[in-house]
Design a protein around this motif. Structure first.
Motif, short mmCIF file in Angstrom:
data_model
loop_
_atom_site.label_atom_id
_atom_site.label_comp_id
_atom_site.label_asym_id
_atom_site.label_seq_id
_atom_site.Cartn_x
_atom_site.Cartn_y
_atom_site.Cartn_z
N ASP A 1 0.86 -1.18 0.00
CA ASP A 1 0.00 0.00 0.00
C ASP A 1 0.90 1.23 0.00
N LYS A 2 0.28 2.40 -0.27
CA LYS A 2 1.04 3.64 -0.34
C LYS A 2 0.81 4.55 0.86
N ASN A 3 -0.10 4.19 1.74
CA ASN A 3 -0.45 5.05 2.87
C ASN A 3 0.55 4.87 4.00
N SER B 1 2.50 2.93 9.13
CA SER B 1 3.43 3.11 10.24
C SER B 1 2.76 2.88 11.58
N HIS B 2 1.43 2.97 11.62
CA HIS B 2 0.70 2.68 12.86
C HIS B 2 0.36 1.19 12.98
N LEU B 3 0.39 0.49 11.86
CA LEU B 3 -0.07 -0.90 11.85
C LEU B 3 1.07 -1.91 11.82
N ALA B 4 2.08 -1.65 11.01
CA ALA B 4 3.09 -2.67 10.70
C ALA B 4 4.19 -2.73 11.75
N ASP B 5 4.87 -3.88 11.76
CA ASP B 5 6.05 -4.06 12.61
C ASP B 5 7.33 -3.68 11.86
#
Length: 228
Positions: free
Chosen positions: A185-187, A192-196
């Protein structure tokens, strides 16, 4: 869970991937990012056996599944939410969801509970749904295969902001339950709030990897490779 080593692939005489390395551990959320045309979808297609690898390996769990048939990749525990959604237009929501279902924790009722909007539209055909509803169906269909890892290619592309928020909330809920996820995704803000961890590619090569703190702190990475 998933290990990609030195993956090379392309189309005809054109080489697109020049040795991609990435890993996704159990319960981990990893992004694959980069500008358009840099090889993200080609990487996903090669992982899933939709495009033949010219070199490198795709390992799922303890199985080397390089160039395995797509159904073997699915049986090994990888679920795909493809770019463009690709749901069945002449099947209704329930039929789309059960078309590739396997026994496991994810049932039709559970998917409809995750996406209440789909419960309301359960009898509508795929071609009667909005883009956001189709994406929910595509995610639900992948979950119905009861995967160990779900892969989303362009998770929120072309969706309205409110629908994007619903998709991100869904993925956060899946992460909280321990689902391993690989997201294209591009967001950057949402990711940055979701991924590790994050993997950035440029012209078919991995040019940067890091965690959320490193990504947020690196204006150079965002400006040079992501145009943020």
């Amino acid at each position: 869970m998933l290990r990609v080593e030195g993956l090379q692939a392309g189309y005809g005489d054109s080489v697109v991937l020049h040795g991609i390395d990435l890993t996704v551990g159990a319960g981990e959320v990893v992004t694959l990012m980069g500008r358009n045309g840099m090889g993200k979808t080609t990487t996903i297609s090669t992982i899933f056996g939709l495009l033949r690898a010219r070199a490198g390996r795709v390992i799922v769990g303890d199985q080397d599944l390089t160039n395995a048939a797509p159904h073997r990749i699915a049986l090994a525990g990888l679920g795909l939410v493809p770019e463009g959604r690709q749901i069945f237009p002449t099947l209704d929501v329930r039929e789309n969801l059960i078309a590739t279902a396997r026994d496991g924790a994810w049932s039709l009722d559970r998917v409809l509970a995750l996406f209440p909007r789909l419960s309301e539209r359960a009898g509508h055909m795929g071609n009667q749904l909005s883009g956001g509803e189709q994406q929910m169906v595509a995610i639900g269909r992948a979950l119905m295969t009861n995967p160990r890892l779900i892969v989303l290619d362009e998770a929120t592309e072309g969706l309205a902001p409110l629908i994007r928020d619903e998709i991100w909330a869904c993925l956060a809920a899946l992460k909280a339950e321990g689902e391993a996820i690989l997201i294209v995704d591009k967001n950057v803000d949402a990711l940055s709030h979701l991924a590790d961890r994050h993997v950035v590619i440029e012209k078919g090569r991995v040019v940067w990897t890091g965690d959320n703190a490193q990504l947020v702190a690196s204006d150079e990475v965002k400006e040079r490779y992501l145009h943020v």
